[in-house]
Design an enzyme around this catalytic site. Structure first.
Site, short mmCIF file in Angstrom:
data_model
loop_
_atom_site.label_atom_id
_atom_site.label_comp_id
_atom_site.label_asym_id
_atom_site.label_seq_id
_atom_site.Cartn_x
_atom_site.Cartn_y
_atom_site.Cartn_z
N TYR A 142 0.82 -1.21 0.00
CA TYR A 142 0.00 0.00 0.00
C TYR A 142 0.86 1.26 0.00
O TYR A 142 0.45 2.29 -0.50
CB TYR A 142 -0.91 0.03 1.24
CG TYR A 142 -1.94 -1.06 1.22
CD1 TYR A 142 -1.59 -2.37 1.50
CD2 TYR A 142 -3.27 -0.78 0.89
CE1 TYR A 142 -2.51 -3.38 1.47
CE2 TYR A 142 -4.20 -1.80 0.86
CZ TYR A 142 -3.83 -3.09 1.15
OH TYR A 142 -4.74 -4.10 1.10
N LYS A 189 3.59 -15.39 3.83
CA LYS A 189 3.89 -16.18 2.63
C LYS A 189 5.40 -16.35 2.58
O LYS A 189 6.07 -15.96 1.61
CB LYS A 189 3.32 -15.45 1.38
CG LYS A 189 3.38 -16.22 0.08
CD LYS A 189 2.38 -17.35 -0.01
CE LYS A 189 2.54 -18.11 -1.31
NZ LYS A 189 1.84 -19.41 -1.30
#
Ligand code: NAD
Length: 357
Positions: A142, A189
């Site tokens: 972001y 991840k």
């Protein structure tokens, strides 16, 4: 208690639902003898139309001077269909989060028994689910550098995290886990992303300070699957900005609707309370939006920013009583709901007010 609350309705249904979050705070103030004063400010598309800036300086100054903020939502269809627009409503939201140092977004998945049949998941899978998400809010793709080449054949968004950003939210999540069932699941991840490997390393280090908390690490793809397969296995979930954004929308289906989920964004200063939903162009201005997420956001404000646990409970109880009495907005009604029990935004807000003791 004396508190100065800023209301930022924003755009679309944000304006409709914050009316009810505010009225609930007013009623709590009257019933419990607190002096809550309210001010209002603009942000998002509404602010762009009025000033050309999605977060006008005046709004930011009022936000910094307030004790807590109740926010609605931002967004307008015009920008969704024009990704090339340089000035955008969401810039206002990202900037205010950064300016107020709001690094932790808490999203409780509060499941009301009366809504077990409003979800697309089976009641026996859902019953007993109680999850508290901690979504990191100031890092990740972001805020990383964004690029597009001149002939529009390549684009990139940089995913980045600083160690201190992971440390501070991890501590908040571990502290919360201690007050709950002492289980924390960190979602990343790490098999693919370097930012996730740093994330996991830091969480493993912080976990040593909390030997009483059982810590688990899970990959995001597995977590997305487990959340609908067996949501009860989760208690506190700690994750990064992008993964948290997606997982909590998925988790909204456990609670029955986006219109049911509240959130609190906190850091070291003023707290910011908002529903997880957006401005919902499809139902804006039609008195169809569910105001309960905004009302439950007001309850989170009472609890987290003001330490008023009894008052917060009075609000969540009023929501539970309203649902128990069978009242529903369209998004949480199902085929067995009587048509006369399906209410608009305003009528649902009024019902909750009636149930506040
Ligand atoms: P959305 O959350 O606005 O709506 C998704 C779906 O859920 C829609 O069908 C909508 O009708 C329904 N819904 C949402 N809130 C509801 C409520 N309170 N009661 C009943 N139904 C409700 O997400 P979207 O459609 O992806 O985005 C619409 C706009 O909102 C976009 O411009 C987007 O950028 C913006 N947005 C803003 C925020 C925010 O302000 N925090 C968050 C997400 C999206």
């Amino acid at each position: 208690m004396k508190k100065n609350i800023l209301i930022i309705p924003g755009d679309g249904i944000g304006q409709e639902v914050t009316t009810w979050g505010k009225k609930v705070l007013q009623k709590i103030g009257e019933n419990y003898g607190h002096e809550f004063s309210f001010d209002e400010a603009i942000m998002g598309h509404t602010a762009i139309e009025a000033t050309g800036n999605p977060l006008p300086d005046e709004t930011l100054a009022k936000a910094k001077a307030s004790d807590a903020i109740l926010f609605g939502a931002i967004g307008h269809i015009k920008y969704d269909n024009d990704p090339s627009a340089k000035v955008r409503p969401e810039q206002g939201l990202l900037k205010i989060r950064k300016e107020l140092g709001l690094y932790a977004n808490l999203r409780p998945i509060l499941l009301f028994d009366e809504l077990l049949d409003a979800s697309s998941l089976k009641p026996e899978i859902l019953q007993g689910t109680d999850i508290l998400f901690f979504r990191e809010l100031t890092g990740d793709v972001y805020f990383g550098e964004k690029n597009r080449n001149e002939d529009n054949t390549f684009a990139s968004d940089l995913m980045n995290y600083n160690r201190y950003e992971v440390e501070r939210i991890a501590r908040k999540a571990f502290d919360a886990a201690r007050t709950r069932s002492k289980r924390l699941c960190s979602v990343d991840k790490a098999n693919v992303l370097e930012t996730s490997r740093l994330w996991r390393e830091v969480v493993q280090e912080i976990a040593k300070e909390y030997p009483d908390v059982e810590t688990e690490h899970m990959f995001i793809d597995n977590a997305a699957m487990q959340l609908v397969k067996n949501p009860k296995k989760f208690d506190v979930v700690l994750t990064a900005n992008l993964f948290g954004d997606i997982l909590t929308d998925e988790a909204s289906q456990i609670a029955g609707s986006m219109g049911m989920l509240a959130s609190a964004s906190v850091g070291d200063g003023t707290g910011f309370f908002e529903p997880i939903h957006g401005s919902a162009h499809d139902i804006a201005g039609q008195n169809k939006a569910n105001p309960l997420a905004s009302i439950l956001s007001a309850a989170l404000m009472l609890d987290i920013s003001f330490g008023l646990q009894e008052e917060a409970k009075a609000v969540t109880n009023a929501v539970a009583e309203t649902l128990k009495a069978g009242w529903r907005t369209g998004d949480i009604a199902n085929s067995s709901t009587e048509t006369s029990k399906i209410l608009g935004t305003q009528e649902m807000g009024e019902k909750v007010l009636e149930f506040i003791k």
